[in-house]
Design an enzyme around this catalytic site. Structure first.
Site, PDB file in Angstrom:
ATOM      1  N   LYS A 138       0.948  -1.305  -0.050  1.00 50.77           N
ATOM      2  CA  LYS A 138      -0.083   0.056   0.135  1.00 50.77           C
ATOM      3  C   LYS A 138       0.694   1.086  -0.099  1.00 50.77           C
ATOM      4  O   LYS A 138       0.501   2.192  -0.969  1.00 50.77           O
ATOM      5  CB  LYS A 138      -1.023  -0.031   1.210  1.00 50.77           C
ATOM      6  CG  LYS A 138      -2.038  -0.997   0.923  1.00 50.77           C
ATOM      7  CD  LYS A 138      -2.829  -1.384   2.216  1.00 50.77           C
ATOM      8  CE  LYS A 138      -3.847  -2.227   2.115  1.00 50.77           C
ATOM      9  NZ  LYS A 138      -4.720  -2.631   3.425  1.00 50.77           N
ATOM     10  N   GLN A 153      -4.563  -1.455   9.620  1.00 49.91           N
ATOM     11  CA  GLN A 153      -4.397  -2.688   8.748  1.00 49.91           C
ATOM     12  C   GLN A 153      -5.068  -3.842   9.932  1.00 49.91           C
ATOM     13  O   GLN A 153      -4.698  -3.835  11.148  1.00 49.91           O
ATOM     14  CB  GLN A 153      -2.877  -3.083   8.518  1.00 49.91           C
ATOM     15  CG  GLN A 153      -2.923  -4.185   8.004  1.00 49.91           C
ATOM     16  CD  GLN A 153      -3.582  -4.543   6.470  1.00 49.91           C
ATOM     17  OE1 GLN A 153      -3.560  -3.207   5.796  1.00 49.91           O
ATOM     18  NE2 GLN A 153      -4.153  -5.360   6.183  1.00 49.91           N
ATOM     19  N   ASP A 183     -10.596   3.438   4.162  1.00 53.07           N
ATOM     20  CA  ASP A 183     -10.997   1.999   3.845  1.00 53.07           C
ATOM     21  C   ASP A 183     -12.602   2.075   4.154  1.00 53.07           C
ATOM     22  O   ASP A 183     -13.092   0.960   3.816  1.00 53.07           O
ATOM     23  CB  ASP A 183     -10.390   1.261   5.512  1.00 53.07           C
ATOM     24  CG  ASP A 183      -9.193   0.240   4.818  1.00 53.07           C
ATOM     25  OD1 ASP A 183      -9.155  -0.075   3.680  1.00 53.07           O
ATOM     26  OD2 ASP A 183      -8.446  -0.083   5.769  1.00 53.07           O
TER      27      ASP A 183
END
Ligand code: NAD
Length: 262
Positions: free
Chosen positions: A24, A68, A91
């Site tokens: 990422k 994460q 997200d």
């Protein structure tokens, strides 16, 4: 006048998560954005993690903040996600953004289902009135995927571990999305001829290789379009993370370009 920036927070040393966060941050840098990974030990406490997130969300150069998952067990995942500023929640996991998606307002949608929608758009798959079956009902993939398809006027069915007659259900789908986490669960015979198949699953096969939830070699014989694993939905997830980071940066700067509408 400035680079968009994404900050990724990783707690602990889960091997798969290490790879994901590295990819990422690398993708951000390649796209000309600032990508930074904050690595915290597995012993990090809830207050320590919350303090880091609050600090990041107060910084002007931070457009996207991502935690994460999964987090180590002693941390309260829902409480942690609640701390991320919805405007920086690239997200799309914050309840404010999940709620906005539910009621069809512009929002930061979860990257994996968003990536699936981009694939459908790119392939020109007609969604209006189409029968879509989403296998999996997680907050990260299944549920938001179903909402995005519904927004495009597909007739959506969500299947899950308690669904009866899954094979027959899948065989009716013009668009079939598998997001389960079971290697080869969806067999070729479950695929309607001419259907579009999106395989979200990432599983490690007996030989150590990555495989999806769909028996690819069987299903490709019947599908009009099908995504491989690896190299299908996975890269689109990263691309849409960049899209969301850019979207968050523009929004915070007061722009709302039409091309960023869902
Ligand atoms: P999850 O474990 O949270 O959810 C799995 C879902 O599958 C559940 O809703 C469950 O009801 C359903 N399920 C389980 N067994 C089933 C069965 N036998 N029949 C029908 N449904 C069943 O998982 P998740 O986070 O949604 O992820 C699903 C898969 O997608 C995993 O393999 C994960 O690694 C992968 N994934 C990939 C990406 C990507 O970028 N490509 C992103 C997120 C997740």
């Amino acid at each position: 006048g400035r680079r968009p920036g994404l900050d990724v927070v990783l707690v602990g040393d889960d091997a798969a998560s290490q790879v994901y966060v590295r990819n990422k941050a690398k993708a951000c840098e390649e796209a000309g954005m600032r990508g930074e990974v904050h690595r915290l030990p597995a012993t990090t406490t809830q207050p320590e993690l919350v303090a880091l997130l609050r600090g990041l969300c107060a910084r002007d150069d931070v457009d996207g903040v991502l935690v994460q998952l999964p987090l180590p067990r002693h941390l309260d995942e829902a409480a942690v996600l609640d701390v991320v500023d919805p405007a920086r929640d690239v997200d799309g996991f914050h309840p404010v953004n999940a709620g906005a998606l539910l009621v069809g307002r512009p929002t930061l949608a979860p990257c994996t289902p968003l990536g699936c929608m981009r694939l459908l758009e790119h392939a020109g798959v007609a969604l209006e009135g189409a029968r879509a079956v989403v296998v999996g009902r997680s907050n990260i993939v299944g549920k938001p995927m179903a909402l995005l398809l519904l927004q495009r006027s597909a007739t959506v069915t969500v299947a899950h571990s308690r669904t009866r007659e899954l094979a027959q259900l899948c065989a009716e789908a013009d668009v079939l999305v598998a997001a389960v986490g079971r290697a080869g669960l969806v067999r070729g015979a479950w695929v309607k001829p001419g259907a579009t198949v999106l395989d979200v699953g990432i599983n490690r096969g007996a030989d150590g290789k990555l495989v999806g939830d769909v028996a690819f070699d069987e299903a490709r014989e019947r599908a009009a379009w099908i995504t491989p694993v690896p190299g299908g939905v996975g890269p689109m997830t990263i691309a849409c993370l960049l899209e969301n980071t850019l979207r968050a940066a523009w929004r915070r700067a007061g722009y709302a370009p039409a091309e960023f509408s869902l």
